[in-house]
Each structure stands twice: as structure tokens, then as C-alpha cells.
Design a protein around this motif. Structure first.
Motif, short mmCIF file in Angstrom:
data_model
loop_
_atom_site.label_atom_id
_atom_site.label_comp_id
_atom_site.label_asym_id
_atom_site.label_seq_id
_atom_site.Cartn_x
_atom_site.Cartn_y
_atom_site.Cartn_z
N LEU A 307 0.83 -1.21 0.00
CA LEU A 307 0.00 0.00 0.00
C LEU A 307 0.87 1.27 0.00
O LEU A 307 0.36 2.38 0.14
CB LEU A 307 -0.92 0.02 1.23
CG LEU A 307 -2.01 -1.06 1.29
CD1 LEU A 307 -2.66 -1.09 2.67
CD2 LEU A 307 -3.07 -0.82 0.22
N ASN A 308 2.19 1.08 -0.10
CA ASN A 308 3.13 2.22 -0.11
C ASN A 308 3.10 3.05 1.16
O ASN A 308 3.24 4.28 1.11
CB ASN A 308 2.84 3.13 -1.30
CG ASN A 308 3.67 2.72 -2.48
OD1 ASN A 308 4.81 2.27 -2.31
ND2 ASN A 308 3.11 2.85 -3.67
N ILE A 309 2.90 2.42 2.28
CA ILE A 309 2.86 3.15 3.55
C ILE A 309 4.26 3.26 4.14
O ILE A 309 5.02 2.29 4.13
CB ILE A 309 1.88 2.43 4.51
CG1 ILE A 309 0.45 2.67 4.01
CG2 ILE A 309 2.04 2.95 5.94
CD1 ILE A 309 -0.59 1.89 4.75
N ASN A 310 4.60 4.45 4.61
CA ASN A 310 5.93 4.72 5.16
C ASN A 310 6.05 4.17 6.58
O ASN A 310 5.47 4.71 7.51
CB ASN A 310 6.21 6.23 5.13
CG ASN A 310 7.60 6.57 5.62
OD1 ASN A 310 8.26 5.77 6.31
ND2 ASN A 310 8.06 7.76 5.27
N MET A 311 6.82 3.09 6.74
CA MET A 311 7.01 2.48 8.06
C MET A 311 8.34 2.90 8.68
O MET A 311 8.92 2.16 9.47
CB MET A 311 6.94 0.95 7.93
CG MET A 311 5.58 0.45 7.49
SD MET A 311 5.56 -1.35 7.32
CE MET A 311 6.12 -1.54 5.63
N ILE A 312 8.82 4.07 8.28
CA ILE A 312 10.12 4.60 8.73
C ILE A 312 11.16 3.51 8.46
O ILE A 312 11.30 3.11 7.31
CB ILE A 312 10.04 5.10 10.19
CG1 ILE A 312 8.81 6.06 10.32
CG2 ILE A 312 11.32 5.86 10.59
CD1 ILE A 312 8.64 6.74 11.63
N SER A 313 11.86 3.03 9.49
CA SER A 313 12.90 2.04 9.17
C SER A 313 12.72 0.77 9.99
O SER A 313 13.68 0.11 10.34
CB SER A 313 14.27 2.65 9.42
OG SER A 313 14.25 3.32 10.67
N SER A 314 11.46 0.45 10.28
CA SER A 314 11.18 -0.68 11.19
C SER A 314 11.80 -1.99 10.72
O SER A 314 11.71 -2.37 9.56
CB SER A 314 9.66 -0.86 11.31
OG SER A 314 9.40 -2.09 11.96
N GLU A 315 12.44 -2.67 11.67
CA GLU A 315 12.98 -4.02 11.41
C GLU A 315 12.42 -4.99 12.44
O GLU A 315 12.97 -6.07 12.63
CB GLU A 315 14.51 -4.02 11.55
CG GLU A 315 15.25 -3.09 10.61
CD GLU A 315 16.73 -2.99 10.98
OE1 GLU A 315 17.45 -3.98 10.76
OE2 GLU A 315 17.15 -1.94 11.50
N SER A 316 11.35 -4.60 13.13
CA SER A 316 10.95 -5.38 14.29
C SER A 316 9.43 -5.46 14.40
O SER A 316 8.70 -5.09 13.48
CB SER A 316 11.50 -4.71 15.56
OG SER A 316 10.83 -3.47 15.75
N GLN A 317 8.98 -5.91 15.55
CA GLN A 317 7.55 -6.00 15.87
C GLN A 317 6.94 -4.64 16.18
O GLN A 317 5.74 -4.52 16.36
CB GLN A 317 7.34 -6.96 17.04
CG GLN A 317 7.70 -6.42 18.42
CD GLN A 317 9.20 -6.37 18.72
OE1 GLN A 317 10.03 -6.49 17.85
NE2 GLN A 317 9.54 -6.17 19.99
N ILE A 318 7.78 -3.61 16.25
CA ILE A 318 7.30 -2.24 16.43
C ILE A 318 7.21 -1.62 15.04
O ILE A 318 8.23 -1.49 14.34
CB ILE A 318 8.27 -1.42 17.30
CG1 ILE A 318 8.37 -2.05 18.70
CG2 ILE A 318 7.85 0.03 17.38
CD1 ILE A 318 9.47 -1.47 19.57
N ILE A 319 5.99 -1.30 14.62
CA ILE A 319 5.79 -0.81 13.25
C ILE A 319 5.17 0.59 13.30
O ILE A 319 3.98 0.73 13.57
CB ILE A 319 4.87 -1.76 12.45
CG1 ILE A 319 5.38 -3.21 12.57
CG2 ILE A 319 4.80 -1.32 10.99
CD1 ILE A 319 4.50 -4.22 11.84
N PRO A 320 5.98 1.62 13.04
CA PRO A 320 5.41 2.96 12.99
C PRO A 320 4.85 3.25 11.61
O PRO A 320 5.32 2.70 10.61
CB PRO A 320 6.62 3.85 13.29
CG PRO A 320 7.80 3.08 12.84
CD PRO A 320 7.44 1.61 12.87
N ILE A 321 3.81 4.09 11.57
CA ILE A 321 3.33 4.61 10.29
C ILE A 321 3.50 6.12 10.37
O ILE A 321 2.83 6.79 11.19
CB ILE A 321 1.85 4.24 10.05
CG1 ILE A 321 1.71 2.72 9.91
CG2 ILE A 321 1.31 4.95 8.81
CD1 ILE A 321 0.28 2.27 9.66
N LEU A 322 4.39 6.65 9.55
CA LEU A 322 4.70 8.07 9.62
C LEU A 322 3.53 8.91 9.13
O LEU A 322 3.00 8.69 8.04
CB LEU A 322 5.94 8.38 8.78
CG LEU A 322 6.43 9.82 8.85
CD1 LEU A 322 6.95 10.14 10.25
CD2 LEU A 322 7.52 10.07 7.81
#
Ligand SMILES: *Cc1c(COP(=O)(O)O)cnc(C)c1O
Length: 384
Positions: A307-322
Motif C-alpha cells: 500500500l506504499n505506507i511509510n514504516m520509517i525504518s522498522s525491522e521489528s515487531q514495532i511498526i510505525p506509520i509516519l
């Protein structure tokens, strides 16, 4: 008292006011707030251990045997059998010689950092380290320097100019709690070695999630011997309460004699330690919880990526949506709330200005249906 109400008005006007919600049932993927059911994507109870039957049973058994309160500081008469058993379990889990338990992770960071450095020393932090690390650094009295997030060139530049310092301590989160990315620990180890600096890693979000055996990001990078001070919390994946530091025997004896947030506070109730012990055992025995967690994380990330959503640089179970602006982040979080989905907006001062975001955390116990409901709701409320 006028300055207090003035300040409150200011906080509200800038969209930064924080309200408390009341959860009326046990911590799980589905929780109840004011009688309404919600699907939660904001708990640190990553493996569902906070309400696991074996954990609950361990607590009941411990209360039966030891009662509830510990009655005194560990150094007076509050040090009970289960505190010792827990520290032993942590040191084995973390493959270090010894461990020390504090009432919370916050207190572990405060106690450890203020003991390891003081006036005349240097403490160096990643820009995005957790607040409890920052507070420990400030309180320590050591000179305090910060490098841009994960920027190893900046870290090395600080150390190049630090030859006058006797003790040098680098402190970093292993999984950054707001961006969900990992510290470049192999690089930090290499640089620290060059300048003879000590390394302390905060595994709050790494423990139970990363590494072949769930020991954390230090295990993931196979750096157990190289990291001197491994700190973590018992209150996230382990599902209980408390903070710990593990390391060699001298380090732990030193902290027992120096760390004020260990010495001058009452010991944890022994049944709380029983819950932590049960949680650590489950993590070691049952790798399937971690496998489900990672399946869920990958599923969500694949969908959001498409969906082209910006997840910053997440590599883990913590998923930000900018999102950007604080007001907009709050608005979107509210739209999700109306749809029965709980994902908080994270705003300044927790994150830098204009980087307000939705911050999702995933649990092993989210079902396929939960994940699909999440993706459906997100594609409704986010404008692409
Ligand atoms: C949550 C957290 C802590 C504090 O742990 P508590 O046990 O909740 O006090 C410390 N460091 C990091 C990186 C955290 O995310």
C-alpha cells in the motif's frame, strides 16, 4: 497554581494532551475500554505472557507460599528465594555470569548508568535512546554526548576527541522503541574496542523477540561476549514487571553496592518474580510463540508495503506509520478508535517535531482475522 492551568491549556492547544484510558479486562489482543471491545495493536505483551495460564498459576502458587509484599529493600530483609531464582534464570537466559533485578526497567537504567559513570567520565547515547536512559545519563553527572540516530561516524568522532576521559560508556537501545529499527551493534562493538569504551545495551524490546533462542538482539548479532552490560525489562515480552542488568560477577556485585534505585527501594513482591521466571521458562521452551509473532509482523509489513505506507525504518515487531503533524496523527488514531482498533498517535516530545506517527506493536496471539481487520481499517483511514 495558575501556571499549572495555563500550561495545561497550552498542551491541549498544541494537540499534545495525553488522556488515560481504562482497560476493564486482562491484557490480550482483544481488550475492553468503557465496556466496548477493542482490537489492540499497542501492547508490549508481545508473546501474550501477561495473561498466560502458566504465568497466572505460578503467581498463585507463589502467593500461597510467600504471601504478597517483600516488606523491605533487597539489602535489608526483602531479598527472598524467588529474587535469587529469578536472577539466576536471567543470567542463564542471557548467558552471562550474573544478573541484578530492579523494580522496573526505568530504575535499572537509572541505577546502572549512574553507577557506571559520574563526574569526569563520558557517557554517549544514540539520539533516539529511551527516556530512562537519557534520565540516567543526566543524573549521572558525567559529560553527556549524543550522536545522530545510528550514525557511526558521529559516534567515532565523539570518541576521537574523548581521550581525556577515564571511563567512556556507550549506551544504546537494541530495538528503538519508536522507530522499531535495530542499533548497528557490530559496528558499535568495533568502534568501542578501538577507543576502549564500555557498551551497555538496552534489550527492552529485543528480549523474547530476537535471536535464535529469544535472548535478544545481542544474540541475533552473536555478540554476547562483546557486550559488557546487557540491560532489559521483565515487563514487555516477558509479561511481568521489573528491570534487570546482566553481566560478569564483578559488575553485578558493584551494582548491588552502588545503584541507588536498587538499594533505596523495596524489593519486588516475590510473586511478581514468579511470573517473570515462568515467562522466561516459556520463552525458552516454546519457540512457537516467537514464530507466530514474526509471521504476523511479516504479514502486516508485506501488506503495508504494497500500500506504499511509510514504516520509517522498522525491522521489528514495532511498526510505525509516519504521519507528520501531531493533530493529524491524533485524528487518524481517533478514526481507528471509532472502528474498534487501538493504535496510539505518538507525538512530541516522545518523537521529534513533524514526525508524529501511529505506532503499532504486534503480538504472537493476533489471529489472521485480526490482521486482516487491521489492514482493512488502515486502508480506509489513511489517504495515500
Ligand atoms: C519500556 C522501556 C524501558 C523501561 O522499562 P519498564 O520496565 O517499563 O520501566 C526501558 N528502556 C526501553 C528501551 C523501554 O522501551
Amino acid at each position: 497554581m495558575k501556571y499549572i492551568s495555563d500550561e495545561l491549556i497550552k498542551i491541549k492547544e498544541s494537540g499534545l494532551y495525553r488522556d488515560l484510558r481504562v482497560v476493564g479486562n486482562a491484557q490480550d489482543t482483544h481488550i475492553e475500554i468503557e465496556g466496548r471491545p477493542f482490537l489492540s495493536f499497542c501492547s508490549n505483551n508481545y508473546l501474550g505472557l501477561a495473561n498466560h495460564p502458566s504465568v497466572v498459576k505460578a503467581v498463585k502458587d507463589a502467593v500461597g507460599k510467600y504471601g504478597w509484599g517483600a516488606g523491605a529493600s533487597r539489602l535489608v530483609s526483602g531479598n527472598m528465594t524467588l529474587h535469587e531464582v529469578l536472577e539466576d534464570a536471567i543470567s542463564r537466559f542471557k548467558e552471562k555470569e550474573a544478573a541484578i533485578v530492579f523494580p522496573t526497567g526505568y530504575m535499572a537504567n537509572l541505577g546502572a548508568i549512574t553507577s557506571l559513570v559520574s563526574n569526569g567520565d563520558l557517557v554517549i547515547c544514540d539520539k533516539l535512546n529511551h527516556a530512562s536512559i537519557i534520565d540516567g545519563c543526566r543524573l549521572s553527572g558525567a559529560d553527556f554526548r549524543v550522536y545522530a540516530h545510528c550514525n557511526m561516524e558521529k559516534l567515532e568522532n565523539i570518541l576521537k576527541k574523548a581521550s581525556k576521559y577515564n571511563r567512556k560508556l556507550i549506551v544504546t537501545d537494541s530495538v528503538f522503541s519508536m522507530d522499531g529499527d535495530l542499533a548497528p551493534l557490530p559496528d558499535i562493538v568495533r568502534i568501542a574496542g578501538k577507543y576502549n569504551a564500555l557498551i551497555m545495551v538496552d534489550e527492552a524490546h529485543g528480549t523474547g523477540v530476537f535471536g535464535k533462542n529469544g535472548r535478544g538482539v545481542v544474540e541475533h548479532f552473536n555478540l554476547n561476549k562483546e557486550i559488557d552490560v546487557i540491560m532489559g525489562t521483565l515487563s514487555k515480552a516477558i509479561g511481568s514487571l521489573g528491570g534487570y542488568v546482566s553481566g560478569d560477577i564483578d559488575l553485578i556485585s558493584y551494582l548491588r553496592n552502588k545503584a541507588r534505585s536498587f538499594m533505596y527501594t523495596t524489593a519486588l513482591p516475590p510473586a511478581v518474580c514468579a511470573a517473570s521466571i515462568a515467562g522466561i521458562n516459556l520463552i525458552q521452551e516454546d519457540h512457537s510463540m516467537r514464530e507466530s509473532l514474526w509471521y504476523n509482523v511479516r504479514f502486516i509489513k508485506d501488506k503495508l508495503r504494497s500500500l506504499n505506507i511509510n514504516m520509517i525504518s522498522s525491522e521489528s515487531q514495532i511498526i510505525p506509520i509516519l504521519i507528520g503533524g501531531a493533530q493529524k496523527a491524533v485524528e487518524i488514531s481517533k478514526l481507528l478508535y471509532e472502528r474498534g482498533i487501538l493504535i496510539p498517535a505518538i507525538r512530541p516530545p516522545t518523537v521529534p517535531a513533524n514526525s508524529s506517527r501511529l505506532r503499532m506493536t504486534v503480538m504472537s496471539s493476533h489471529t489472521q482475522g485480526d490482521l486482516e481487520r487491521l489492514i482493512g481499517a488502515l486502508s480506509e483511514v489513511l489517504d495515500f
